[in-house]
Design a protein around this motif. Structure first.
Motif, mmCIF file in Angstrom:
data_model
loop_
_atom_site.group_PDB
_atom_site.id
_atom_site.type_symbol
_atom_site.label_atom_id
_atom_site.label_comp_id
_atom_site.label_asym_id
_atom_site.label_seq_id
_atom_site.Cartn_x
_atom_site.Cartn_y
_atom_site.Cartn_z
ATOM 1 N N VAL A 6 47.910 28.835 39.587
ATOM 2 C CA VAL A 6 49.380 28.850 39.485
ATOM 3 C C VAL A 6 49.801 27.847 38.414
ATOM 4 O O VAL A 6 49.367 26.689 38.432
ATOM 5 C CB VAL A 6 50.051 28.494 40.836
ATOM 6 C CG1 VAL A 6 51.574 28.394 40.659
ATOM 7 C CG2 VAL A 6 49.727 29.536 41.909
ATOM 8 N N HIS A 7 50.643 28.307 37.486
ATOM 9 C CA HIS A 7 51.191 27.450 36.420
ATOM 10 C C HIS A 7 52.700 27.362 36.648
ATOM 11 O O HIS A 7 53.374 28.394 36.711
ATOM 12 C CB HIS A 7 50.894 28.050 35.048
ATOM 13 C CG HIS A 7 49.451 28.494 34.928
ATOM 14 N ND1 HIS A 7 48.421 27.611 34.764
ATOM 15 C CD2 HIS A 7 48.886 29.736 35.020
ATOM 16 C CE1 HIS A 7 47.274 28.283 34.725
ATOM 17 N NE2 HIS A 7 47.531 29.569 34.883
ATOM 18 N N PHE A 8 53.197 26.162 36.757
ATOM 19 C CA PHE A 8 54.619 25.999 37.115
ATOM 20 C C PHE A 8 55.567 26.226 35.956
ATOM 21 O O PHE A 8 56.763 26.394 36.148
ATOM 22 C CB PHE A 8 54.838 24.620 37.731
ATOM 23 C CG PHE A 8 54.119 24.481 39.040
ATOM 24 C CD1 PHE A 8 54.576 25.141 40.157
ATOM 25 C CD2 PHE A 8 52.963 23.753 39.140
ATOM 26 C CE1 PHE A 8 53.910 25.073 41.359
ATOM 27 C CE2 PHE A 8 52.282 23.661 40.334
ATOM 28 C CZ PHE A 8 52.750 24.334 41.451
ATOM 29 N N LEU A 9 55.010 26.217 34.744
ATOM 30 C CA LEU A 9 55.802 26.486 33.536
ATOM 31 C C LEU A 9 54.889 27.125 32.500
ATOM 32 O O LEU A 9 53.694 26.774 32.446
ATOM 33 C CB LEU A 9 56.302 25.169 32.922
ATOM 34 C CG LEU A 9 57.510 24.494 33.523
ATOM 35 C CD1 LEU A 9 57.728 23.151 32.845
ATOM 36 C CD2 LEU A 9 58.749 25.366 33.405
ATOM 37 N N PRO A 10 55.405 27.986 31.626
ATOM 38 C CA PRO A 10 54.557 28.523 30.563
ATOM 39 C C PRO A 10 53.908 27.416 29.733
ATOM 40 O O PRO A 10 52.739 27.516 29.362
ATOM 41 C CB PRO A 10 55.531 29.373 29.731
ATOM 42 C CG PRO A 10 56.577 29.791 30.718
ATOM 43 C CD PRO A 10 56.733 28.614 31.642
ATOM 44 N N GLY A 11 54.643 26.341 29.493
ATOM 45 C CA GLY A 11 54.123 25.243 28.664
ATOM 46 C C GLY A 11 52.925 24.537 29.278
ATOM 47 O O GLY A 11 52.270 23.738 28.616
ATOM 48 N N GLN A 12 52.629 24.815 30.553
ATOM 49 C CA GLN A 12 51.500 24.132 31.199
ATOM 50 C C GLN A 12 50.174 24.852 31.015
ATOM 51 O O GLN A 12 49.141 24.381 31.493
ATOM 52 C CB GLN A 12 51.798 23.936 32.691
ATOM 53 C CG GLN A 12 52.921 22.947 32.925
ATOM 54 C CD GLN A 12 53.312 22.827 34.390
ATOM 55 O OE1 GLN A 12 52.729 23.459 35.260
ATOM 56 N NE2 GLN A 12 54.318 22.013 34.651
ATOM 57 N N VAL A 13 50.207 26.022 30.364
ATOM 58 C CA VAL A 13 48.949 26.735 30.115
ATOM 59 C C VAL A 13 49.008 27.350 28.714
ATOM 60 O O VAL A 13 50.006 27.983 28.347
ATOM 61 C CB VAL A 13 48.668 27.810 31.219
ATOM 62 C CG1 VAL A 13 49.796 28.805 31.356
ATOM 63 C CG2 VAL A 13 47.358 28.540 30.956
#
Ligand code: MLT
Length: 260
Positions: A6-13
């Motif tokens: 799970v990635h909480f924001l697009p910017g985190q992956v």
């Protein structure tokens, strides 16, 4: 063993890290909820666009009575568009048989971020059960939350937690007889914890899970934005857990979202 992240924001992956995965884009308030409602109401497809002008240009390729322009900027309907981004506008009488050209602030951007994915599906609270069923045989699932204005938002994390819970713990659709084991990442653990807190809060207060979700979403950044522009009813509409039997999937070649 399949993996579930799970990635909480697009910017985190990084975009390239999603290559080969089945990505579930979540924008609970409201883009993915509205897309689910549009397809459940009989829209022929939804075409996502990053920019307003791109949507307008694409509209020129179709007969005007075949399409509807939908979406938002700052939460509100875009000038000259037919519909905003409220799922309540996307009911059969307005939408059946129409192609919807759609642009939103965060949701369509998250879809673009997943452009290297093997499959891109749309998730929210409304279609959690149908989505979980569709994910069963996937070896790798990445849940990508759209967030609000570049920040994590609780309503997306709740929907992610609901999906993780259903895949790894309980609330499985009846057709899923096998117990699945996943390797889950830190984000999935966190989302699961937040979902458990919501279930516990509902049970302590003697409330339904839906009522609890609605209450929780009044306090999240996405929910507060909607309250500020008078779209309170959308929060309840997006809290109807497991109410729509549709799994929207983006075909990138055609740029069309249709039921999987
Ligand atoms: C978005 O894509 O940013 C949202 O769905 C915003 C909204 O519903 O207003």
């Amino acid at each position: 063993m399949p993996t579930l992240n799970v990635h909480f924001l697009p910017g985190q992956v990084a975009e390239t890290k999603l290559a080969g995965s089945t990505v579930v884009v979540i924008d609970t308030l409201r883009a993915t909820s509205t897309i689910c409602q549009a397809l459940a109401s009989g829209a022929t497809c939804v075409m996502p666009f990053l920019e307003v002008e791109e949507s307008r240009r694409a509209a020129e390729r179709f007969a005007r009575n075949e399409i509807l322009l939908g979406g938002e900027r700052h939460g509100r309907k875009i000038e000259g568009f037919d519909l905003g981004n409220s799922p309540l506008e996307y009911m059969p009488e307005a939408i059946a048989g129409k192609r919807v050209l759609f642009t939103t602030t965060n949701g369509t951007r998250a879809m673009h971020h997943a452009r290297h994915a093997r499959r891109t599906l749309m998730g929210c609270l409304l279609n959690r059960a149908a989505l979980v069923e569709a994910l069963v045989d996937e070896p790798r699932v990445d849940i990508l939350c759209a967030g609000t204005e570049g920040k994590e938002t609780g309503e997306d994390i709740l929907a992610a937690g609901a999906i993780v819970y259903s895949l790894v713990e309980a609330d499985r659709p009846s057709s899923m007889s096998t117990v699945l084991n996943y390797r889950i990442d830190e984000g999935a653990h966190r989302a699961l914890g937040i979902w458990h807190e919501a279930l516990d809060a509902a049970s302590d207060a003697g409330r339904s899970v839906e009522a609890q979700l609605e209450l929780a979403m009044l306090e999240t950044p996405g929910g507060r934005n909607l309250l500020a522009i008078g779209h309170d009813a959308d929060i309840a509409a997006c809290a109807r857990l497991d109410s729509l039997d549709v799994v929207p999937e983006l075909n990138r070649e055609l740029n069309e979202i249709r039921p999987a």
